[in-house]
Structure formats: C-alpha cells, structure tokens
Design a protein around this motif. Sequence first.
Motif, PDB file in Angstrom:
ATOM      1  N   UNK A   1       0.828  -1.200   0.000  1.00 35.69           N
ATOM      2  CA  UNK A   1       0.000   0.000   0.000  1.00 35.69           C
ATOM      3  C   UNK A   1       0.866   1.255   0.000  1.00 35.69           C
ATOM      4  N   UNK A   2       1.921   1.263   0.823  1.00 37.77           N
ATOM      5  CA  UNK A   2       2.802   2.423   0.884  1.00 37.77           C
ATOM      6  C   UNK A   2       3.538   2.621  -0.430  1.00 37.77           C
ATOM      7  N   UNK A   3       3.959   1.549  -1.066  1.00 37.63           N
ATOM      8  CA  UNK A   3       4.650   1.659  -2.349  1.00 37.63           C
ATOM      9  C   UNK A   3       3.711   2.199  -3.419  1.00 37.63           C
ATOM     10  N   UNK A   4       2.488   1.710  -3.437  1.00 40.09           N
ATOM     11  CA  UNK A   4       1.522   2.213  -4.412  1.00 40.09           C
ATOM     12  C   UNK A   4       1.224   3.685  -4.170  1.00 40.09           C
ATOM     13  N   UNK A   5       1.099   4.038  -2.915  1.00 42.90           N
ATOM     14  CA  UNK A   5       0.813   5.435  -2.572  1.00 42.90           C
ATOM     15  C   UNK A   5       1.989   6.324  -2.987  1.00 42.90           C
ATOM     16  N   UNK A   6       3.197   5.835  -2.764  1.00 44.50           N
ATOM     17  CA  UNK A   6       4.385   6.601  -3.135  1.00 44.50           C
ATOM     18  C   UNK A   6       4.470   6.795  -4.639  1.00 44.50           C
ATOM     19  N   UNK A   7       4.193   5.748  -5.406  1.00 45.87           N
ATOM     20  CA  UNK A   7       4.271   5.851  -6.859  1.00 45.87           C
ATOM     21  C   UNK A   7       3.199   6.767  -7.433  1.00 45.87           C
ATOM     22  N   UNK A   8       2.099   6.925  -6.726  1.00 47.99           N
ATOM     23  CA  UNK A   8       1.054   7.823  -7.183  1.00 47.99           C
ATOM     24  C   UNK A   8       1.306   9.269  -6.765  1.00 47.99           C
ATOM     25  N   UNK A   9       2.227   9.476  -5.859  1.00 45.05           N
ATOM     26  CA  UNK A   9       2.490  10.817  -5.330  1.00 45.05           C
ATOM     27  C   UNK A   9       3.279  11.641  -6.353  1.00 45.05           C
ATOM     28  N   UNK A  10       2.760  12.796  -6.679  1.00 43.39           N
ATOM     29  CA  UNK A  10       3.396  13.658  -7.674  1.00 43.39           C
ATOM     30  C   UNK A  10       4.741  14.179  -7.182  1.00 43.39           C
TER      31      UNK A  10
END
Length: 63
Positions: free
Chosen positions: A6-15
């Motif tokens: 979840x944290x990795x996905x959130x990080x990759x979506x972060x501009x």
Amino acid sequence: METRKFEARKLLKDRRFWVASFIIAWAAALQGHMMWLQRQDSFKQKFGDLNPESDNEKAADKQ
C-alpha cells in the motif's frame, strides 16, 4: 506485507515523488555533461586542435 504494498503504491502515485526523481535525474545529467565538457577542454589544452585544416580555413576566411 500488505501495508508495504500500500505504501509503495501510494508513493508511486504521489506527484512529489516524480518531481523529486526528475530533479535528481536532471541534476545528475547536468553534472555528467559538465564533466564531459571539462574533459573536452582539458584535451584541447593538452593536445591542441587536431584538425589543422580548420585553422587554415579560418585564416583564409579572415583574408
């Protein structure tokens, strides 16, 4: 394990992550380019211009 995904996905979506990555890559490329230019200049200082015909053409252009 699920929280890390979840944290990795959130990080990759972060501009901000992508902007920071782009700035780091740009700075590294700029530094590499500047180092390459410095090597070219030091080579020219050490060995001079390896194409003597260009000097003759420049001299002919001035006349």
